[in-house]
Design a protein around this motif. Structure first.
Motif, PDB file in Angstrom:
ATOM      1  N   VAL A 132      50.181  44.215  47.625  1.00 47.60           N
ATOM      2  CA  VAL A 132      50.442  44.384  46.197  1.00 47.60           C
ATOM      3  C   VAL A 132      51.319  43.271  45.631  1.00 47.60           C
ATOM      4  O   VAL A 132      51.415  43.134  44.426  1.00 47.60           O
ATOM      5  N   CYS A 133      51.950  42.469  46.470  1.00 50.16           N
ATOM      6  CA  CYS A 133      52.864  41.446  45.969  1.00 50.16           C
ATOM      7  C   CYS A 133      52.094  40.366  45.215  1.00 50.16           C
ATOM      8  O   CYS A 133      51.228  39.709  45.784  1.00 50.16           O
ATOM      9  N   PRO A 134      52.394  40.158  43.934  1.00 48.02           N
ATOM     10  CA  PRO A 134      51.650  39.149  43.175  1.00 48.02           C
ATOM     11  C   PRO A 134      52.174  37.738  43.410  1.00 48.02           C
ATOM     12  O   PRO A 134      51.577  36.783  42.938  1.00 48.02           O
ATOM     13  N   PHE A 135      53.289  37.598  44.130  1.00 48.95           N
ATOM     14  CA  PHE A 135      53.905  36.281  44.288  1.00 48.95           C
ATOM     15  C   PHE A 135      53.807  35.741  45.708  1.00 48.95           C
ATOM     16  O   PHE A 135      54.444  34.745  46.022  1.00 48.95           O
ATOM     17  N   GLU A 136      53.055  36.406  46.561  1.00 50.66           N
ATOM     18  CA  GLU A 136      52.932  36.004  47.974  1.00 50.66           C
ATOM     19  C   GLU A 136      54.308  35.859  48.608  1.00 50.66           C
ATOM     20  O   GLU A 136      54.546  34.974  49.417  1.00 50.66           O
ATOM     21  N   ALA A 137      55.208  36.743  48.239  1.00 44.77           N
ATOM     22  CA  ALA A 137      56.589  36.572  48.674  1.00 44.77           C
ATOM     23  C   ALA A 137      56.909  37.362  49.935  1.00 44.77           C
ATOM     24  O   ALA A 137      57.856  37.051  50.640  1.00 44.77           O
ATOM     25  N   ILE A 138      56.137  38.384  50.216  1.00 44.00           N
ATOM     26  CA  ILE A 138      56.440  39.228  51.375  1.00 44.00           C
ATOM     27  C   ILE A 138      55.234  39.199  52.307  1.00 44.00           C
ATOM     28  O   ILE A 138      54.096  39.265  51.855  1.00 44.00           O
ATOM     29  N   CYS A 140      60.523  41.931  41.340  1.00 40.91           N
ATOM     30  CA  CYS A 140      59.715  42.680  40.376  1.00 40.91           C
ATOM     31  C   CYS A 140      59.587  44.147  40.777  1.00 40.91           C
ATOM     32  O   CYS A 140      59.113  44.965  39.997  1.00 40.91           O
ATOM     33  N   LYS A 141      59.969  44.456  41.998  1.00 39.37           N
ATOM     34  CA  LYS A 141      60.041  45.852  42.479  1.00 39.37           C
ATOM     35  C   LYS A 141      58.689  46.534  42.638  1.00 39.37           C
ATOM     36  O   LYS A 141      58.632  47.771  42.742  1.00 39.37           O
ATOM     37  N   ILE A 142      57.606  45.765  42.629  1.00 38.11           N
ATOM     38  CA  ILE A 142      56.302  46.411  42.815  1.00 38.11           C
ATOM     39  C   ILE A 142      56.182  46.976  44.228  1.00 38.11           C
ATOM     40  O   ILE A 142      55.738  48.099  44.431  1.00 38.11           O
ATOM     41  N   CYS A 143      56.645  46.193  45.206  1.00 35.94           N
ATOM     42  CA  CYS A 143      56.541  46.670  46.584  1.00 35.94           C
ATOM     43  C   CYS A 143      57.402  47.911  46.789  1.00 35.94           C
ATOM     44  O   CYS A 143      57.026  48.838  47.489  1.00 35.94           O
ATOM     45  N   GLU A 144      58.565  47.923  46.146  1.00 41.16           N
ATOM     46  CA  GLU A 144      59.439  49.087  46.270  1.00 41.16           C
ATOM     47  C   GLU A 144      58.730  50.340  45.753  1.00 41.16           C
ATOM     48  O   GLU A 144      58.840  51.414  46.325  1.00 41.16           O
ATOM     49  N   LYS A 194      40.942  47.289  41.498  1.00 42.68           N
ATOM     50  CA  LYS A 194      42.353  46.926  41.535  1.00 42.68           C
ATOM     51  C   LYS A 194      43.043  47.972  42.390  1.00 42.68           C
ATOM     52  O   LYS A 194      43.070  49.152  42.024  1.00 42.68           O
ATOM     53  N   ILE A 195      43.573  47.546  43.523  1.00 45.08           N
ATOM     54  CA  ILE A 195      44.213  48.560  44.357  1.00 45.08           C
ATOM     55  C   ILE A 195      45.592  48.926  43.818  1.00 45.08           C
ATOM     56  O   ILE A 195      46.029  50.046  43.960  1.00 45.08           O
ATOM     57  N   ARG A 196      46.251  47.983  43.161  1.00 45.79           N
ATOM     58  CA  ARG A 196      47.554  48.301  42.592  1.00 45.79           C
ATOM     59  C   ARG A 196      47.350  49.037  41.269  1.00 45.79           C
ATOM     60  O   ARG A 196      46.459  48.696  40.497  1.00 45.79           O
ATOM     61  N   ALA A 197      48.170  50.059  41.017  1.00 40.30           N
ATOM     62  CA  ALA A 197      48.067  50.878  39.806  1.00 40.30           C
ATOM     63  C   ALA A 197      46.634  51.356  39.595  1.00 40.30           C
ATOM     64  O   ALA A 197      46.066  51.257  38.518  1.00 40.30           O
ATOM     65  N   PHE A 198      46.063  51.893  40.658  1.00 43.59           N
ATOM     66  CA  PHE A 198      44.686  52.385  40.614  1.00 43.59           C
ATOM     67  C   PHE A 198      44.688  53.788  40.018  1.00 43.59           C
ATOM     68  O   PHE A 198      45.397  54.677  40.486  1.00 43.59           O
TER      69      PHE A 198
END
Lengths: 388, 197
Positions: free
Chosen positions: B116-122, B65-69, A310-314
């Motif tokens: 990292v975007c889980p919604f394919e939004a960016i 969701c601010k994950i990309c931020e 998992k690259i995110r939160a690795f």
């Protein structure tokens, strides 16, 4: 101008002696940081006796960008694009070295196809790095422009390959821990194969241009000699070390990636002078082509990314790891200490060009100012990596 | 004999010089603003936000969701989440970004926000002619400038966009198992036409 030099040498040489010597004997020159031949913002404080170099102190740090501290403050994934900016000629090998150390840290397996792609990309990087080095070196010697443009013509073909695979010519940001970001299409592999097949033609041409050239021989043979003992004790690696005849190539020593699967030879020099260092690059390119041809034949189908990673939160487990590879310039290593959080506790780069550069004074003493540029060129530095 | 090496080198330069006039491989100059060399499919430059349907405001895939931020290495993304929810393109109530700014003078085009975007939004754009006459606000792109349609995405990254659409269709079909034998879960290798969903 002499201020920096005196500061460095204050303990050794009282200023009174300096001023008296300046009258007729030693002249201090600050070369760089804005010098066309210093390959970036690099400065040397040189003490000259006529035209002969008597002392030389490299001054680093003009391009310092806090790379290691940034690495400690971003996530493991976030450091990957920053590694592109270390040695911006060879972003693919930088990615690999970093990915390798994270993989060691977290014990991640890499799929077979990804390993082959990494070998292919690393060897392509070596081709373009060495080709442009030869061009730059000739440029430093006064063959202004022409050989460099021939080298860049070939480099551009390889960069086009990188661009169509990763999306960017130089800042590839292509590898990830656990594989590679995107798969290479069969068309891409065919194109890469074509580029590699044409490369020996360029090498023949380039060797015709330089190998027997009397001016080049006069400028490089017996210039900047490095003894094997000194090279080893100074931690020199890469083509510079092998030019002194020391058989040390991490591809063979460590056998990382799938290098043990390939048949290739390690070219070794004899004299350790600038000419050997130059030829070492030409010979290594031939071996890289051999590796590439084997890799194109052997590359299997399959995934390029380990699905478990998992690259995110690795967050790798607590521990430390040192991953090193044979980058085109020498041993490139990343040392990581993990405290279990999402950022590394310590992030350290072992840059080949920085460590190879520390020995510059020993190479240059007794030679003329004009030779300093040629020797510096043969060390193969990129300031982005020296200063980080 | 001394001098032969130099003559050999001269022969190489002469061959290259003559060749530069008629060898097709060496005539590579492209008259840029008038002619353009095609960009590769994978080329990436700066990120943009995708919206489905026709309406940029209503169809935005981003749910703030601010994950990309958080993951952006140079921290060039700035998001303010909305307080209310409003139906997204699939009719489900979702948060949306009240403010979504990307400072393209800081962005280093690393594509991590996309990964990292889980919604394919960016996604990554291919536009590179972005020079402006000002240093500050003109280089900070807001939500309006960033929002681009899925059709546009298909026009710049056809293979990748088809894969993304197939993935989204599959996820939508999984969520609604009751809704008939879920439309053909698009073959992965063949490119599917852009579904207007």
């Amino acid at each position: 101008m002499s201020l920096g030099f005196q500061e460095l040498e204050a303990a050794e040489r009282p200023p009174t002696i300096m001023t008296s010597r300046l009258e007729g004997e030693l002249l201090e020159v600050s070369m760089g940081p804005q010098h066309p031949s210093t390959h970036g913002v690099f400065r040397m404080n040189v003490a000259l006796d006529g035209e002969i170099v008597r002392k030389l102190k490299p001054v680093f740090g003009y391009l310092h960008r806090n790379h290691e501290k940034i690495g400690e403050n971003t996530s493991y994934l976030g450091s990957m694009p920053y590694t592109d900016r270390l040695d911006y000629f060879c972003s693919m090998t930088n990615n690999w070295a970093y990915a390798l150390s994270v993989e060691k840290l977290a014990g991640i397996e890499v799929p077979e196809r990804a390993e082959y792609l990494r070998v292919i990309l690393a060897e392509l990087t070596r081709l373009q790095n060495h080709a442009s080095l030869l061009g730059f070196l000739l440029s430093d010697m006064g063959a202004w422009g022409t050989p460099l443009m021939y080298a860049f013509r070939e480099r551009e073909k390889i960069l086009d390959l990188f661009e169509s695979l990763s999306g960017s010519r130089m800042m590839c940001d292509y590898m990830r821990f656990g594989g590679c970001r995107v798969d290479a299409s069969p068309e891409w592999l065919a194109r890469a194969k074509e580029v590699v097949n044409r490369f020996p033609k360029f090498l023949d041409e380039f060797e015709n241009l330089i190998v027997e050239n009397e001016i080049l021989i006069a400028r490089t043979q017996n210039v900047g000699k490095l003894s094997p003992g000194l090279a080893i004790s100074a931690g020199i690696t890469g083509p510079m070390l092998r030019a002194c005849g020391v058989n040390y190539d991490i591809r063979k020593v460590d056998g990382y990636g799938y290098y043990p699967r390939f048949k290739f030879r390690i070219p070794l020099g004899e004299h350790g002078d600038t000419y050997d260092r130059l030829m070492m690059r030409a010979l290594e390119m031939r071996e890289s082509i051999a590796i590439l041809n084997q890799a194109f034949e052997q590359i299997p189908a399959g995934p390029v990314m380990n699905p478990k990673v998992k690259i995110r939160a690795f967050k790798p487990p607590v521990g430390e790891a040192y991953g090193r590879i044979e980058a085109p310039k020498g041993e490139l290593g990343f040392y990581l200490i993990s405290d279990g959080s999402s950022n590394p506790y310590r992030y350290r780069v072992r840059p080949p060009s920085f460590i190879n550069l520390t020995i510059l004074e020993d190479l240059c003493l007794g030679h003329t100012v004009a030779d300093v540029m040629v020797i510096l060129g043969s060390v193969d530095i990129v300031m982005g990596e020296v200063d980080r | 004999m001394i001098g032969t090496g130099i003559l050999k080198g001269m022969a190489v330069t002469a061959r290259n010089f003559v060749g530069s006039y008629f060898e097709k491989e060496r005539l590579i100059t492209v008259q840029y603003p008038e002619e353009r060399s095609p960009l590769p499919e994978n080329y990436r430059n700066f990120p943009f936000l995708i919206y489905d349907t026709e309406d940029a405001e209503a169809g935005l895939r981003c749910v703030a969701c601010k994950i990309c931020e958080k993951e952006c290495p140079p921290q060039c993304i700035y998001i303010v989440k909305s307080e209310d929810k409003k139906p997204d393109y699939m009719g489900k109530p979702q948060f949306y970004p009240k403010i979504f700014d990307i400072d393209i003078s800081v962005c280093m085009s690393c594509q991590i926000c996309v990964e990292v975007c889980p919604f394919e939004a960016i996604k990554m754009d291919k536009v590179f002619e972005l020079s402006t006459r000002e240093r500050f606000d003109a280089l900070r792109q807001g939500k309006d400038e960033l929002s681009k349609s899925n059709t546009y995405y298909h026009s710049i990254h056809p293979i990748e966009a088809a894969e993304v659409d197939a993935k989204l269709a599959e996820a939508a079909a999984k969520k609604k198992p009751a809704a008939a034998p879920a439309a053909p879960t698009a073959g992965t290798s063949k490119s599917t036409p852009p579904s207007g969903s």
